[in-house]
Scaffold this active site. Structure first.
Site, PDB file in Angstrom:
ATOM      1  N   SER A 202      28.871  86.796  42.214  1.00  0.00           N
ATOM      2  CA  SER A 202      27.896  87.891  42.370  1.00  0.00           C
ATOM      3  C   SER A 202      26.549  87.510  41.760  1.00  0.00           C
ATOM      4  O   SER A 202      25.494  87.868  42.289  1.00  0.00           O
ATOM      5  CB  SER A 202      28.425  89.173  41.729  1.00  0.00           C
ATOM      6  OG  SER A 202      28.738  88.937  40.370  1.00  0.00           O
TER       7      SER A 202
ATOM      8  N   ASN B  14      31.726  78.524  43.755  1.00  0.00           N
ATOM      9  CA  ASN B  14      32.567  78.472  42.546  1.00  0.00           C
ATOM     10  C   ASN B  14      33.305  77.135  42.434  1.00  0.00           C
ATOM     11  O   ASN B  14      33.430  76.570  41.345  1.00  0.00           O
ATOM     12  CB  ASN B  14      33.589  79.611  42.559  1.00  0.00           C
ATOM     13  CG  ASN B  14      32.947  80.976  42.344  1.00  0.00           C
ATOM     14  OD1 ASN B  14      31.728  81.086  42.225  1.00  0.00           O
ATOM     15  ND2 ASN B  14      33.771  82.012  42.290  1.00  0.00           N
TER      16      ASN B  14
ATOM     17  N   LYS C 277      38.409  88.872  31.397  1.00  0.00           N
ATOM     18  CA  LYS C 277      37.558  88.873  32.603  1.00  0.00           C
ATOM     19  C   LYS C 277      36.143  88.423  32.215  1.00  0.00           C
ATOM     20  O   LYS C 277      35.498  87.656  32.931  1.00  0.00           O
ATOM     21  CB  LYS C 277      37.552  90.287  33.212  1.00  0.00           C
ATOM     22  CG  LYS C 277      36.656  90.467  34.442  1.00  0.00           C
ATOM     23  CD  LYS C 277      37.358  90.105  35.733  1.00  0.00           C
ATOM     24  CE  LYS C 277      36.443  90.177  36.940  1.00  0.00           C
ATOM     25  NZ  LYS C 277      36.256  91.521  37.481  1.00  0.00           N
TER      26      LYS C 277
ATOM     27  N   ASN D  17      33.907  85.301  33.669  1.00  0.00           N
ATOM     28  CA  ASN D  17      32.544  85.511  34.182  1.00  0.00           C
ATOM     29  C   ASN D  17      31.513  84.682  33.428  1.00  0.00           C
ATOM     30  O   ASN D  17      30.569  84.162  34.023  1.00  0.00           O
ATOM     31  CB  ASN D  17      32.167  86.995  34.111  1.00  0.00           C
ATOM     32  CG  ASN D  17      32.828  87.819  35.205  1.00  0.00           C
ATOM     33  OD1 ASN D  17      33.204  87.295  36.244  1.00  0.00           O
ATOM     34  ND2 ASN D  17      32.983  89.105  34.977  1.00  0.00           N
TER      35      ASN D  17
ATOM     36  N   GLU E  64      23.799  90.856  36.266  1.00  0.00           N
ATOM     37  CA  GLU E  64      24.540  91.546  35.198  1.00  0.00           C
ATOM     38  C   GLU E  64      24.627  90.686  33.929  1.00  0.00           C
ATOM     39  O   GLU E  64      25.481  90.920  33.076  1.00  0.00           O
ATOM     40  CB  GLU E  64      25.949  91.891  35.706  1.00  0.00           C
ATOM     41  CG  GLU E  64      25.922  92.918  36.824  1.00  0.00           C
ATOM     42  CD  GLU E  64      27.307  93.227  37.381  1.00  0.00           C
ATOM     43  OE1 GLU E  64      27.797  94.343  37.163  1.00  0.00           O
ATOM     44  OE2 GLU E  64      27.893  92.343  38.040  1.00  0.00           O
TER      45      GLU E  64
ATOM     46  N   GLY F 202      33.162  99.290  45.919  1.00  0.00           N
ATOM     47  CA  GLY F 202      33.217 100.748  46.069  1.00  0.00           C
ATOM     48  C   GLY F 202      33.582 101.167  47.485  1.00  0.00           C
ATOM     49  O   GLY F 202      34.379 102.093  47.692  1.00  0.00           O
TER      50      GLY F 202
END
Length: 297
Positions: free
Chosen positions: A245, A193, A175, A179, A257, A12
């Site tokens: 994340s 990663n 996507k 994820n 998430e 953001g």
């Protein structure tokens, strides 16, 4: 345009800075008690943004909502009464299902969904780094949203490359697949990663991908198993030095998430009567880590 960035975290903040540089009137909306907020990006100088000013909501042409998926409902609910019905709501977050949960709240607005592969890192509260050049895809969530293709030019001018995808669900699912493969494993093992390229992770990745392909086919998403495997392996290599994340959230004992990534996949699998043991196991492990607030050494 008058643009309000809701949730000025890493991505953001990056968009806020770039949109301001492109000549738009950009304001921020977040959880701090401030009325102004300084932001710098990379080596560029700090800019002063107005922050949590109710008038900016009333005047907004565009709300760019970059909170995490699990924060979407709580972020939008109190703002919605102040936002003009002509304002565009543009959601940009990982995972799927968050916007579906608030359909009743936003059905009168033009709604657009975005997925981006740009990398951003908040160095501190007032400084963001653009850590990876990526691409952004936009697509309509509802009928009014399909009239907002001009946003491609607006955003492309600020942070290229941006394109319109009339099948945004396909892009979101791809996507999501990436994820599902990368985030839980890197969070559980607290590894970069790139570590997922090691041979010991191959059986788990293959099982996760097999299940993804089954569910994506049931959802009528065009998918080729070899192509998806190649895509995931390429992302692992290209982002080898990155911490996902979810890795960061588990490390800092924050909510992840997972419900909107692997959880979404598991729920869709149940609807289609498909068994997804590998993904279900990863989902359980992340939920357990969240609950215990402990991270794997």
């Amino acid at each position: 345009m008058n643009i309000v960035i809701v949730g000025p975290g890493a991505i953001g903040s990056l968009w806020a800075y770039k949109l301001h540089q492109a000549g738009h009137k950009v304001s921020l909306w977040g959880t701090k008690q401030n009325q102004q907020w300084m932001l710098a990006a990379d080596d560029s100088p700090e800019i002063l943004f107005s922050y949590n000013q109710p008038q900016t909501l009333i005047d907004a042409d565009l709300l760019l909502i970059t909170v995490k998926a699990w924060q979407v409902e709580a972020a939008i609910t109190p703002l919605q009464p102040h936002v003009n019905k002509d304002a565009i709501l543009l959601f940009m977050h990982n995972g799927m299902g968050a916007v579906d949960n608030i359909v009743e709240l936003i059905f009168e607005y033009p709604v657009v969904i975005a997925t981006t592969t740009h990398g951003a890192l908040k160095v501190d509260a007032h400084h963001v780094k653009h850590t990876g050049i990526g691409q952004t895809q936009l697509g309509a969530f509802n009928e009014k949203g399909s009239q907002c293709t001009f946003l491609v030019d607006v955003l492309n001018h600020a942070l290229p490359t941006v394109s319109w995808n009339s099948n945004i669900r396909f892009a979101l699912w791809n996507k999501l697949a990436i994820n599902c493969a990368i985030n839980p494993l890197t969070a559980i093992h607290q590894c970069l990663n790139g570590a997922l390229a090691e041979e010991k992770f191959r059986p788990t990745l293959d099982a996760v991908i097999d299940e993804l392909v089954c569910v994506m086919q049931a959802e009528e998403i065009p998918v080729d198993r070899n192509q998806l495997t190649t895509t995931i392996d390429n992302v692992i290599r290209a982002t080898a030095a990155n911490k996902s994340s979810m890795h960061q959230d588990i490390f800092y004992r924050r909510q992840t998430e997972i419900d909107f990534i692997t959880g979404y996949l598991v729920r869709k699998a149940q609807q289609h009567g498909i068994e997804v043991p590998a993904n279900s196991e990863l989902y359980k492990q992340i939920q357990l880590l969240e609950k215990n607030g402990k991270h794997h050494d």
